[in-house]
Enzyme design. Sequence first.
Site, short mmCIF file in Angstrom:
data_model
loop_
_atom_site.label_atom_id
_atom_site.label_comp_id
_atom_site.label_asym_id
_atom_site.label_seq_id
_atom_site.Cartn_x
_atom_site.Cartn_y
_atom_site.Cartn_z
N GLU A 74 -12.82 25.77 -14.56
CA GLU A 74 -12.61 27.17 -14.95
C GLU A 74 -13.11 28.13 -13.87
OE1 GLU A 74 -10.80 28.35 -17.13
OE2 GLU A 74 -10.43 26.64 -18.42
N TYR A 100 -13.57 35.86 -20.18
CA TYR A 100 -12.53 34.83 -20.21
C TYR A 100 -13.14 33.44 -20.20
CZ TYR A 100 -9.64 31.15 -18.65
OH TYR A 100 -9.07 29.92 -18.58
N ASP A 151 -6.44 35.36 -20.49
CA ASP A 151 -6.33 35.42 -19.03
C ASP A 151 -5.01 36.11 -18.69
OD1 ASP A 151 -4.42 33.51 -19.68
OD2 ASP A 151 -4.67 32.51 -17.75
N CYS A 182 7.19 31.11 -19.48
CA CYS A 182 7.12 32.58 -19.58
C CYS A 182 6.63 33.15 -18.24
CB CYS A 182 6.18 32.98 -20.72
SG CYS A 182 6.36 34.70 -21.25
#
Length: 358
Positions: free
Chosen positions: A49, A132, A150, A202
């Site tokens: 992350e 986040y 995010d 997307c």
Amino acid sequence: MPVVQHSIHNSGDIAPALLAHYDAHARTLPWRTPPGQGFANPYHVWLSEIMLQQTTVAAVGTYFHTFTQIWPDFAALAAADDADVMAAWAGLGYYARARNLLKCARVVVVEHAGRLPETEAELLKLPGIGPYTAAAIAAIAFGQRAVVVDANVERVVSRLFAIAPPLPQSKPLIRDAMDSITPKGRAGDFAQAMMDLGAGICSVRAPSCQLCPLAFACDAKRLGNPEIYPAKTPKMAKPQRTGTVYWIQRDGHVWLVRRDNKGLLAGMRALPDDQWTARLDGHKTPPVPSKWQKLPGQVSHVFTHFSLLLDIAVTAWPAGADDLNIGEWWPLKSLDKAGLPTLFRKAAEAVMRAGERV
DNA sequence: GACCCGTGGTT
DNA sequence: TAACCAAGGGT
């Protein structure tokens, strides 16, 4: 009640549809556990992350592998030399992340017995972990319900609900909408499914609505213009700066310095420069008097908020002469191990190319 | 809230 | 090619 009213379809239909799609199509990633096979290693989740902040999956791949090989857990990383970690991070960018990575590992070892805290609020207190990342780790590594937002989620959600105001103004609306569709169970899989959806189907410019498991619920698709979301307030143009780096060579070595611990490329090994910044051009004054020769051409490099055209000046330092002030003679043969940020690596390559022609 | 902080890929 | 963009955080 969600702030954004969804039309026609029930918001409750979204998570089951997306999770079913994720079960069949989840990306396989080194730090990820396949859906339905328990939670991933918290150290791996945390490390990935941090590396993935503003950074593509492809760029992170080799760095994640290297770090987990050298430092397999919090204890190993906490005991590492700072210079080794910074050098291993070189090229990945946003170097404050590497400094905070070390800080965080040491806090985890000293204050949390070598294990990450499991709540979003406790995670948020750690260096390098913001809203986040705290939510992502709580959900993905510890199975807690957290609202993970995010840039992918911002895009997917702003389309699902046809949220018109531009970013960053729309952030609270988007967070509320994400909250309204995040399930109690499998919040980690749901977050990762949303990010997979944003990274693939997307997409920013040409979303593949035909393949999208959420097309049935998407307001932007219904309106026929999904690609216009999310709107963004225009950014300022990058200023163009010029500067100089100085290549001082002696007996197969080059003189390297260590940059300040604050500001651009903080704490990284570097070539001496003429103090160019994002705001000011360099003053073109060499660090030491010598017979300087300017290399033909320039090196160009683009930072987040400015572009730089770099001149390179070269000199030979007399053998036996006194050492320079603060820095180190670095062997040219192992320059790749110096951990130079990309800008200086480009400059070094330019010097090497020029040397081949002589 | 505004500004600072890297890099490489894509269009 | 120039612009846009990415699993954001710190100050």
